[in-house]
Design a protein around this motif. Structure first.
Motif, PDB file in Angstrom:
ATOM      1  N   CYS A   9       0.836  -1.200   0.000  1.00  0.00           N
ATOM      2  CA  CYS A   9       0.000   0.000   0.000  1.00  0.00           C
ATOM      3  C   CYS A   9       0.873   1.252   0.000  1.00  0.00           C
ATOM      4  CB  CYS A   9      -0.943  -0.009   1.196  1.00  0.00           C
ATOM      5  SG  CYS A   9      -0.139  -0.174   2.796  1.00  0.00           S
ATOM      6  N   GLU A  13      -1.957   5.180   2.813  1.00  0.00           N
ATOM      7  CA  GLU A  13      -2.677   3.988   3.267  1.00  0.00           C
ATOM      8  C   GLU A  13      -1.967   3.366   4.480  1.00  0.00           C
ATOM      9  OE1 GLU A  13      -4.588   2.470  -0.965  1.00  0.00           O
ATOM     10  OE2 GLU A  13      -2.470   2.105  -0.549  1.00  0.00           O
ATOM     11  N   ARG A  16      -3.073   5.155   7.576  1.00  0.00           N
ATOM     12  CA  ARG A  16      -4.378   4.680   8.054  1.00  0.00           C
ATOM     13  C   ARG A  16      -4.248   3.315   8.733  1.00  0.00           C
ATOM     14  NH1 ARG A  16      -5.841   7.304   3.379  1.00  0.00           N
ATOM     15  NH2 ARG A  16      -6.053   5.439   2.091  1.00  0.00           N
ATOM     16  N   LEU A  17      -3.434   2.424   8.148  1.00  0.00           N
ATOM     17  CA  LEU A  17      -3.215   1.106   8.769  1.00  0.00           C
ATOM     18  C   LEU A  17      -2.623   1.253  10.164  1.00  0.00           C
ATOM     19  CD1 LEU A  17      -1.724  -1.205   5.975  1.00  0.00           C
ATOM     20  CD2 LEU A  17      -3.858  -1.521   7.206  1.00  0.00           C
ATOM     21  N   GLU A  20      -5.022   1.877  12.823  1.00  0.00           N
ATOM     22  CA  GLU A  20      -5.958   0.790  13.126  1.00  0.00           C
ATOM     23  C   GLU A  20      -5.294  -0.462  13.702  1.00  0.00           C
ATOM     24  OE1 GLU A  20      -8.741  -0.128   9.886  1.00  0.00           O
ATOM     25  OE2 GLU A  20      -7.989   1.664   8.872  1.00  0.00           O
ATOM     26  N   ASP A  39      -8.588  -9.830  11.651  1.00  0.00           N
ATOM     27  CA  ASP A  39      -8.096  -8.581  11.059  1.00  0.00           C
ATOM     28  C   ASP A  39      -7.292  -8.848   9.795  1.00  0.00           C
ATOM     29  OD1 ASP A  39      -9.335  -7.027  12.985  1.00  0.00           O
ATOM     30  OD2 ASP A  39      -7.531  -6.852  14.229  1.00  0.00           O
ATOM     31  N   ALA A  42      -9.660  -9.207   6.997  1.00  0.00           N
ATOM     32  CA  ALA A  42     -10.246  -7.904   6.625  1.00  0.00           C
ATOM     33  C   ALA A  42      -9.253  -7.072   5.811  1.00  0.00           C
ATOM     34  CB  ALA A  42     -10.673  -7.148   7.887  1.00  0.00           C
ATOM     35  N   VAL A  43      -7.994  -7.047   6.232  1.00  0.00           N
ATOM     36  CA  VAL A  43      -6.976  -6.278   5.510  1.00  0.00           C
ATOM     37  C   VAL A  43      -6.737  -6.878   4.122  1.00  0.00           C
ATOM     38  CG1 VAL A  43      -4.518  -5.658   5.499  1.00  0.00           C
ATOM     39  CG2 VAL A  43      -5.880  -5.327   7.570  1.00  0.00           C
ATOM     40  N   ARG A  45      -8.828  -8.233   2.241  1.00  0.00           N
ATOM     41  CA  ARG A  45      -9.925  -7.846   1.330  1.00  0.00           C
ATOM     42  C   ARG A  45      -9.716  -6.435   0.785  1.00  0.00           C
ATOM     43  NH1 ARG A  45     -12.979 -10.957   5.115  1.00  0.00           N
ATOM     44  NH2 ARG A  45     -13.460  -9.138   6.378  1.00  0.00           N
ATOM     45  N   ARG A  46      -8.919  -5.626   1.500  1.00  0.00           N
ATOM     46  CA  ARG A  46      -8.698  -4.228   1.101  1.00  0.00           C
ATOM     47  C   ARG A  46      -7.417  -4.011   0.301  1.00  0.00           C
ATOM     48  NH1 ARG A  46      -8.747  -1.402   6.732  1.00  0.00           N
ATOM     49  NH2 ARG A  46      -7.896   0.322   5.528  1.00  0.00           N
ATOM     50  N   PHE A  47      -6.399  -4.859   0.534  1.00  0.00           N
ATOM     51  CA  PHE A  47      -5.086  -4.652  -0.072  1.00  0.00           C
ATOM     52  C   PHE A  47      -4.498  -5.969  -0.558  1.00  0.00           C
ATOM     53  CE2 PHE A  47      -5.473  -1.546   3.423  1.00  0.00           C
ATOM     54  CZ  PHE A  47      -5.288  -0.356   2.730  1.00  0.00           C
TER      55      PHE A  47
END
Length: 104
Positions: A9, A13, A16-17, A20, A39, A42-43, A45-47
């Motif tokens: 990322c 980005e 932001r990581l 979190e 987690d 979830a991560v 799925r985003r990156f």
């Protein structure tokens, strides 16, 4: 068991990581992040990610040493790794040592 992911990322980005999750280290194109299983999913799925958890384990004989376990107490005292519990102390002299760096 937590997962260590290489998360590809941008710098923004990564900011932001870091807000979190527990970021281990940041690099130009990716961040190393320590995440729970949930987690990590979830991560992912985003990156784009690479799971490098296995790189934090060293097999020595029949023993698996998880190098992600902290070896320094809250008071800053160095501790023996739990994998060596019950092992006898080394005799004085030259020995081989394993050194792990933060990044890949």
């Amino acid at each position: 068991m937590n997962r260590v992911l290489k998360v590809f990322c941008t710098g923004a980005e990564q900011d932001r990581l870091a807000g979190e999750y527990g970021v281990i280290a940041r690099y130009d194109g990716f961040a190393l992040v320590d995440l729970s299983e949930q987690d990590a999913q979830a991560v992912a799925r985003r990156f784009p990610v690479e799971d490098i958890t296995e790189l934090y384990q060293i097999k020595v004989g029949d023993t698996l040493i998880d190098t992600s376990q902290p070896r320094v107490s809250a008071k800053g005292k160095s501790l023996a790794h739990p994998a060596y519990r019950g092992a006898r102390r080394l005799a004085p002299g030259h020995h081989h040592y394993i050194v792990q760096f933060v990044g890949p």
